[in-house]
Design a protein around this motif. Structure first.
Motif, mmCIF file in Angstrom:
data_model
loop_
_atom_site.group_PDB
_atom_site.id
_atom_site.type_symbol
_atom_site.label_atom_id
_atom_site.label_comp_id
_atom_site.label_asym_id
_atom_site.label_seq_id
_atom_site.Cartn_x
_atom_site.Cartn_y
_atom_site.Cartn_z
ATOM 1 N N ALA A 122 67.081 50.693 26.656
ATOM 2 C CA ALA A 122 66.605 49.573 25.847
ATOM 3 C C ALA A 122 65.233 49.104 26.324
ATOM 4 C CB ALA A 122 67.617 48.431 25.907
ATOM 5 N N ALA A 123 64.994 49.150 27.630
ATOM 6 C CA ALA A 123 63.707 48.716 28.164
ATOM 7 C C ALA A 123 62.571 49.600 27.660
ATOM 8 C CB ALA A 123 63.745 48.723 29.694
ATOM 9 N N VAL A 124 62.811 50.910 27.594
ATOM 10 C CA VAL A 124 61.788 51.824 27.079
ATOM 11 C C VAL A 124 61.549 51.571 25.599
ATOM 12 C CG1 VAL A 124 61.311 54.246 26.559
ATOM 13 C CG2 VAL A 124 62.118 53.595 28.818
ATOM 14 N N ALA A 125 62.610 51.325 24.846
ATOM 15 C CA ALA A 125 62.449 51.024 23.418
ATOM 16 C C ALA A 125 61.582 49.788 23.225
ATOM 17 C CB ALA A 125 63.812 50.822 22.768
ATOM 18 N N ARG A 126 61.821 48.759 24.015
ATOM 19 C CA ARG A 126 60.989 47.550 23.925
ATOM 20 C C ARG A 126 59.530 47.868 24.219
ATOM 21 N NH1 ARG A 126 61.325 42.018 24.317
ATOM 22 N NH2 ARG A 126 63.572 41.993 24.715
ATOM 23 N N ALA A 127 59.295 48.595 25.303
ATOM 24 C CA ALA A 127 57.921 48.901 25.702
ATOM 25 C C ALA A 127 57.203 49.724 24.636
ATOM 26 C CB ALA A 127 57.921 49.635 27.035
ATOM 27 N N GLU A 128 57.892 50.704 24.049
ATOM 28 C CA GLU A 128 57.256 51.558 23.049
ATOM 29 C C GLU A 128 57.011 50.811 21.745
ATOM 30 O OE1 GLU A 128 59.672 55.057 22.757
ATOM 31 O OE2 GLU A 128 58.844 55.924 24.600
ATOM 32 N N ALA A 129 57.943 49.958 21.363
ATOM 33 C CA ALA A 129 57.747 49.162 20.146
ATOM 34 C C ALA A 129 56.557 48.216 20.316
ATOM 35 C CB ALA A 129 59.008 48.376 19.825
ATOM 36 N N GLU A 130 56.490 47.572 21.456
ATOM 37 C CA GLU A 130 55.383 46.647 21.699
ATOM 38 C C GLU A 130 54.054 47.389 21.806
ATOM 39 O OE1 GLU A 130 56.729 44.504 25.127
ATOM 40 O OE2 GLU A 130 57.898 43.063 23.929
ATOM 41 N N ALA A 131 54.074 48.582 22.391
ATOM 42 C CA ALA A 131 52.847 49.370 22.488
ATOM 43 C C ALA A 131 52.337 49.772 21.108
ATOM 44 C CB ALA A 131 53.092 50.618 23.340
ATOM 45 N N ALA A 132 53.259 49.880 20.140
ATOM 46 C CA ALA A 132 52.877 50.215 18.766
ATOM 47 C C ALA A 132 52.427 48.988 17.981
ATOM 48 C CB ALA A 132 54.044 50.880 18.048
ATOM 49 N N GLY A 133 52.436 47.816 18.627
ATOM 50 C CA GLY A 133 51.965 46.603 17.976
ATOM 51 C C GLY A 133 53.048 45.787 17.303
ATOM 52 N N LEU A 134 54.329 46.093 17.599
ATOM 53 C CA LEU A 134 55.431 45.364 16.992
ATOM 54 C C LEU A 134 55.951 44.280 17.936
ATOM 55 C CD1 LEU A 134 57.411 48.384 15.505
ATOM 56 C CD2 LEU A 134 55.772 46.906 14.334
ATOM 57 N N GLU A 135 56.473 43.232 17.347
ATOM 58 C CA GLU A 135 57.093 42.151 18.121
ATOM 59 C C GLU A 135 58.603 42.367 18.122
ATOM 60 O OE1 GLU A 135 57.770 37.284 17.935
ATOM 61 O OE2 GLU A 135 56.800 38.362 16.273
ATOM 62 N N VAL A 136 59.197 42.502 19.307
ATOM 63 C CA VAL A 136 60.639 42.724 19.412
ATOM 64 C C VAL A 136 61.357 41.384 19.271
ATOM 65 C CG1 VAL A 136 62.517 43.538 20.888
ATOM 66 C CG2 VAL A 136 60.339 44.772 20.840
ATOM 67 N N LEU A 137 62.165 41.295 18.228
ATOM 68 C CA LEU A 137 62.887 40.058 17.933
ATOM 69 C C LEU A 137 64.287 40.051 18.526
ATOM 70 C CD1 LEU A 137 62.035 39.843 14.106
ATOM 71 C CD2 LEU A 137 60.780 38.795 16.019
ATOM 72 N N LEU A 138 64.869 41.232 18.679
ATOM 73 C CA LEU A 138 66.258 41.330 19.132
ATOM 74 C C LEU A 138 66.423 42.626 19.907
ATOM 75 C CD1 LEU A 138 69.330 40.446 18.921
ATOM 76 C CD2 LEU A 138 69.430 41.883 16.864
ATOM 77 N N LEU A 139 67.112 42.539 21.040
ATOM 78 C CA LEU A 139 67.435 43.728 21.826
ATOM 79 C C LEU A 139 68.766 43.462 22.514
ATOM 80 C CD1 LEU A 139 66.306 46.522 22.611
ATOM 81 C CD2 LEU A 139 65.342 45.452 24.652
ATOM 82 N N GLU A 140 69.825 44.122 22.039
ATOM 83 C CA GLU A 140 71.180 43.827 22.511
ATOM 84 C C GLU A 140 71.891 45.119 22.896
ATOM 85 O OE1 GLU A 140 75.318 41.700 20.954
ATOM 86 O OE2 GLU A 140 73.457 41.468 19.824
ATOM 87 N N PRO A 141 72.132 45.353 24.206
ATOM 88 C CA PRO A 141 72.848 46.550 24.646
ATOM 89 C C PRO A 141 74.348 46.298 24.774
ATOM 90 C CG PRO A 141 71.860 45.474 26.535
ATOM 91 C CD PRO A 141 71.557 44.604 25.333
ATOM 92 N N VAL A 142 75.131 47.397 24.725
ATOM 93 C CA VAL A 142 76.573 47.288 24.892
ATOM 94 C C VAL A 142 77.107 48.625 25.407
ATOM 95 C CG1 VAL A 142 77.135 48.031 22.534
ATOM 96 C CG2 VAL A 142 78.709 46.521 23.751
ATOM 97 N N SER A 143 78.202 48.570 26.188
ATOM 98 C CA SER A 143 78.915 49.762 26.650
ATOM 99 C C SER A 143 80.268 49.824 25.955
ATOM 100 C CB SER A 143 79.112 49.725 28.174
ATOM 101 O OG SER A 143 77.870 49.775 28.847
#
Length: 245
Positions: free
Chosen positions: A163-184
């Protein structure tokens, strides 16, 4: 329950097209994420005029929405899946998973994707309109690692799908991450045939899997399930929503 050979042969014969997992009923279970992805995207599809479903598989999830927007497009890279999806959705385009996407910039209000192989964040940002959002349920790092390790021996768990990599890549593309929720989530297999079909279908669990190449480990899996009644592993998922400013 059949013999080892019967179960393996049955799992090896199931068609792979689409992402309909109903064949596993009674043979394997996977705990579902708490958020209800299909219901969430149905609500979002109802409120936009254009949407893109990336790596749709057989189009099952998007097609389950009661209302689709006037412009509804999907991509799929594997031709057999694309053919299945085309029977369910208005327009399916064969396109590589990693991009480039064959669409003009600022074409869509919403981009969705369930369990993408890769997430081309820069291309997603390009095809989204200002204020548009990307909403995706993703497979997290280390998913089903117990199954991978049982078949292949201990394997390192990379962080590329975290999830941390997804946040970093989305933000690097100029997007604002509104929600990030992990689960097992708990996964259980009740016969070795279900394991065979799963490994054929979800290729990244044991790369290069074949029945003949892993027959010894499959036999040990069969014995494990006979002793314990099931083989249990853990899948990881995360929900991510990002907006184009």
């Amino acid at each position: 329950m059949g013999t080892f050979e019967e179960l393996v042969a049955e799992g090896a014969a199931v068609p792979l097209e689409g992402w309909d997992f109903s064949w596993f009923e009674g043979r394997a279970t996977e705990e579902r994420p708490p958020w209800g992805y299909a219901s969430l995207i149905a609500a979002r599809l109802r409120d936009v005029t254009s949407a893109l479903d990336l790596q749709t598989g057989g189009g099952e999830v998007t097609a389950s929405a009661p209302v689709l927007p006037p412009v509804m497009v999907a991509t799929e890279s594997w031709p057999p899946n694309a053919a299945v999806a085309a029977r369910r959705l208005p327009l399916v385009v064969q396109a590589p998973d990693a991009g480039p996407l064959p669409f003009r910039s600022s074409s869509f209000d919403l981009v969705i994707s369930r369990h993408p192989v890769v997430t081309p964040w820069a291309e997603i940002a390009r095809v989204l309109r200002s204020g548009g959002t990307c909403f995706s349920q993703q497979i997290g790092a280390g998913t089903n690692r117990e199954l991978t390790d049982f078949m292949m021996g201990p394997q390192p768990v990379g962080g590329a799908r975290s999830a941390a990599v997804a946040r970093a890549e989305a933000e690097a593309a100029g997007l604002e991450v509104l929600l990030l929720e992990p689960v097992s989530l708990r996964v259980a297999f009740f016969d070795v045939g279900a394991v065979v079909h799963f490994l054929r279908k979800v290729l990244w669990t044991v790369p290069g899997f074949t029945v003949e190449g892993y027959r010894d480990r499959l036999l040990e899996m069969h014995r494990h399930i006979q002793r314990h009644g099931e083989f249990v592993c853990t899948s990881t998922r995360f929900l991510v929503e990002a907006r184009k400013a």
